[in-house]
Design a protein around this motif. Sequence first.
Motif, PDB file in Angstrom:
ATOM      1  N   CYS A   1      35.799  31.095  37.627  1.00 19.52           N
ATOM      2  CA  CYS A   1      35.696  31.441  36.204  1.00 19.52           C
ATOM      3  C   CYS A   1      34.774  32.629  35.986  1.00 19.52           C
ATOM      4  O   CYS A   1      35.035  33.480  35.126  1.00 19.52           O
ATOM      5  CB  CYS A   1      35.202  30.232  35.408  1.00 19.52           C
ATOM      6  N   VAL A   2      33.693  32.693  36.757  1.00 20.01           N
ATOM      7  CA  VAL A   2      32.794  33.859  36.676  1.00 20.01           C
ATOM      8  C   VAL A   2      33.561  35.137  36.961  1.00 20.01           C
ATOM      9  O   VAL A   2      33.460  36.132  36.223  1.00 20.01           O
ATOM     10  CB  VAL A   2      31.613  33.706  37.655  1.00 20.01           C
ATOM     11  N   MET A   3      34.354  35.134  38.019  1.00 25.01           N
ATOM     12  CA  MET A   3      35.099  36.340  38.395  1.00 25.01           C
ATOM     13  C   MET A   3      36.148  36.698  37.346  1.00 25.01           C
ATOM     14  O   MET A   3      36.398  37.879  37.079  1.00 25.01           O
ATOM     15  CB  MET A   3      35.732  36.151  39.770  1.00 25.01           C
ATOM     16  N   LEU A   4      36.752  35.688  36.736  1.00 24.00           N
ATOM     17  CA  LEU A   4      37.730  35.955  35.679  1.00 24.00           C
ATOM     18  C   LEU A   4      37.061  36.613  34.472  1.00 24.00           C
ATOM     19  O   LEU A   4      37.586  37.573  33.902  1.00 24.00           O
ATOM     20  CB  LEU A   4      38.410  34.654  35.251  1.00 24.00           C
ATOM     21  N   VAL A   5      35.903  36.094  34.071  1.00 27.53           N
ATOM     22  CA  VAL A   5      35.204  36.671  32.926  1.00 27.53           C
ATOM     23  C   VAL A   5      34.690  38.072  33.251  1.00 27.53           C
ATOM     24  O   VAL A   5      34.713  38.958  32.395  1.00 27.53           O
ATOM     25  CB  VAL A   5      34.058  35.745  32.465  1.00 27.53           C
ATOM     26  N   LEU A   6      34.238  38.282  34.474  1.00 25.45           N
ATOM     27  CA  LEU A   6      33.802  39.624  34.871  1.00 25.45           C
ATOM     28  C   LEU A   6      34.944  40.636  34.787  1.00 25.45           C
ATOM     29  O   LEU A   6      34.725  41.802  34.471  1.00 25.45           O
ATOM     30  CB  LEU A   6      33.242  39.596  36.298  1.00 25.45           C
ATOM     31  N   LEU A   7      36.172  40.177  35.033  1.00 22.92           N
ATOM     32  CA  LEU A   7      37.334  41.066  34.957  1.00 22.92           C
ATOM     33  C   LEU A   7      37.615  41.510  33.521  1.00 22.92           C
ATOM     34  O   LEU A   7      38.215  42.568  33.299  1.00 22.92           O
ATOM     35  CB  LEU A   7      38.558  40.345  35.537  1.00 22.92           C
ATOM     36  N   MET A   8      37.186  40.734  32.552  1.00 23.19           N
ATOM     37  CA  MET A   8      37.496  41.041  31.163  1.00 23.19           C
ATOM     38  C   MET A   8      36.904  42.378  30.717  1.00 23.19           C
ATOM     39  O   MET A   8      37.528  43.104  29.925  1.00 23.19           O
ATOM     40  CB  MET A   8      36.984  39.929  30.243  1.00 23.19           C
ATOM     41  N   THR A   9      35.708  42.711  31.180  1.00 17.76           N
ATOM     42  CA  THR A   9      35.066  43.932  30.689  1.00 17.76           C
ATOM     43  C   THR A   9      35.770  45.190  31.178  1.00 17.76           C
ATOM     44  O   THR A   9      36.047  46.084  30.362  1.00 17.76           O
ATOM     45  CB  THR A   9      33.580  43.934  31.052  1.00 17.76           C
ATOM     46  N   PRO A  10      36.117  45.334  32.465  1.00 17.20           N
ATOM     47  CA  PRO A  10      36.976  46.475  32.822  1.00 17.20           C
ATOM     48  C   PRO A  10      38.317  46.458  32.084  1.00 17.20           C
ATOM     49  O   PRO A  10      38.859  47.519  31.754  1.00 17.20           O
ATOM     50  CB  PRO A  10      37.168  46.303  34.339  1.00 17.20           C
ATOM     51  N   GLY A  11      38.848  45.257  31.823  1.00 19.09           N
ATOM     52  CA  GLY A  11      40.078  45.175  31.025  1.00 19.09           C
ATOM     53  C   GLY A  11      39.879  45.741  29.638  1.00 19.09           C
ATOM     54  O   GLY A  11      40.745  46.449  29.106  1.00 19.09           O
ATOM     55  N   LEU A  12      38.719  45.462  29.048  1.00 15.90           N
ATOM     56  CA  LEU A  12      38.416  46.021  27.730  1.00 15.90           C
ATOM     57  C   LEU A  12      38.326  47.540  27.789  1.00 15.90           C
ATOM     58  O   LEU A  12      38.697  48.224  26.829  1.00 15.90           O
ATOM     59  CB  LEU A  12      37.098  45.438  27.204  1.00 15.90           C
TER      60      LEU A  12
END
Length: 422
Positions: free
Chosen positions: A12-23
């Motif tokens: 879950c940490v890695m998934l949430v970390l992916l959100m910011t480059p996605g943004l």
Amino acid sequence: MEEGISAFMMVCVMLVLLMTPGLAFFYGGLSRRKNVGNTMIMVFAAIGIAAITWTSVGWSIAYGGSGNDPLFGGLDQLLLMGSMLPAVLGADAQEAGAYPRLVDVAFQMAFCMITTAIITGGVAGRMRFGAVMAFLSLWTVVVYPVLAHMVWGGESSLIGGEIGALDFAGGDVVHISSGLTALILCILCGRRKGFGAMSYRPHNVPFVALGAALLWFGWFGFNAGSAFAPDGVAALALVNTVCASGAGIVSWMIVERITVKKPTLIGACTGLVAGLVVITPAAGFVEPWAALLMGLLASPVCYLAISHAKRFMGYDDALDAFGCHCVGGILGGVLTGIFCVPELSWTGSGGLLYTGDPALLGAQVLGIVVTIAFVGVLDIIIGLVVRACYKGSLRVSDEAEALGLDISEHGESAYPAYIGLD
């Protein structure tokens, strides 16, 4: 069991970390061609700033101390001192029966990163990069960790404990705070040149779709991970996230079909995000049918905020961080007070629909009001301090704005012309 929970939380940490480059892709695609690099680097700068401030002081302010203060954690875990060795050795996980504390540090840090990055959408195209860095650095120390403690700091916390408001994964902490901050900062910066007289069109629609897809994927870690265990509540949060985001897409396309006669990919992506935002505070508290309804309601409300309220009020929120995140977060918090299943509530208080008792709904509204007041006042103070440090102006010169911030602020172009040599 501890190892399984740890593995779940690290994913879950890695998934949430992916959100910011996605943004970064989402915002970059929405921006003008001459500003795409600046728009994206502001998001990446938020990653760096949050990593430093959260490790240094943010975690301690949010979750340090004895947990008995309604507004403040403590300063006993600055630079994570005292946290590393027990976490590495597994002592704290064995004591708590869950997972190492460092996993939670990283999970909450990822939340801080995406929240901070959302703010930058309000000032795209005209704010000095140094001023952005200064504002976000102060904000991630003074505002975000204190608000996180007020909502998620335990039974003694002001909003989550004493008021009794529910926020499963960040309606108050993430979306209302970032969207409101984007609004205040864009007002302090002033409008872009030509705002209201010319059309600002997204320069790269596939970038927007790519960014929305990455945000959607990461959001499952964002919401399901907020259950802090791979259990039924996490599964409910995951299903509700799918339901609300899907309903948000459909309802936005319907609204566009009615208002402008044609549904658009940009609109569908925005509806996806609106649905994700509205379910965030309620993800582990409501049934899937309610998540569908919340997603269906989110898009029309956010559409009105973006297309009509912004024009009526005259503020220049460049990438609509306020209209999507703050408005959607407020709607989600209020609807949580209506649709929350009593058995799933952290406080034991159920939604108005189930109990007929408006107590939880009142707590939700009060929690939102306190969040807006706290964040708004500190935003204005920080913004005025940073503006004073930059000789009374947060924005670039008229010439730099006309040239584009990619060249004027960073000396590079996202799409350089090499005269046939590339």
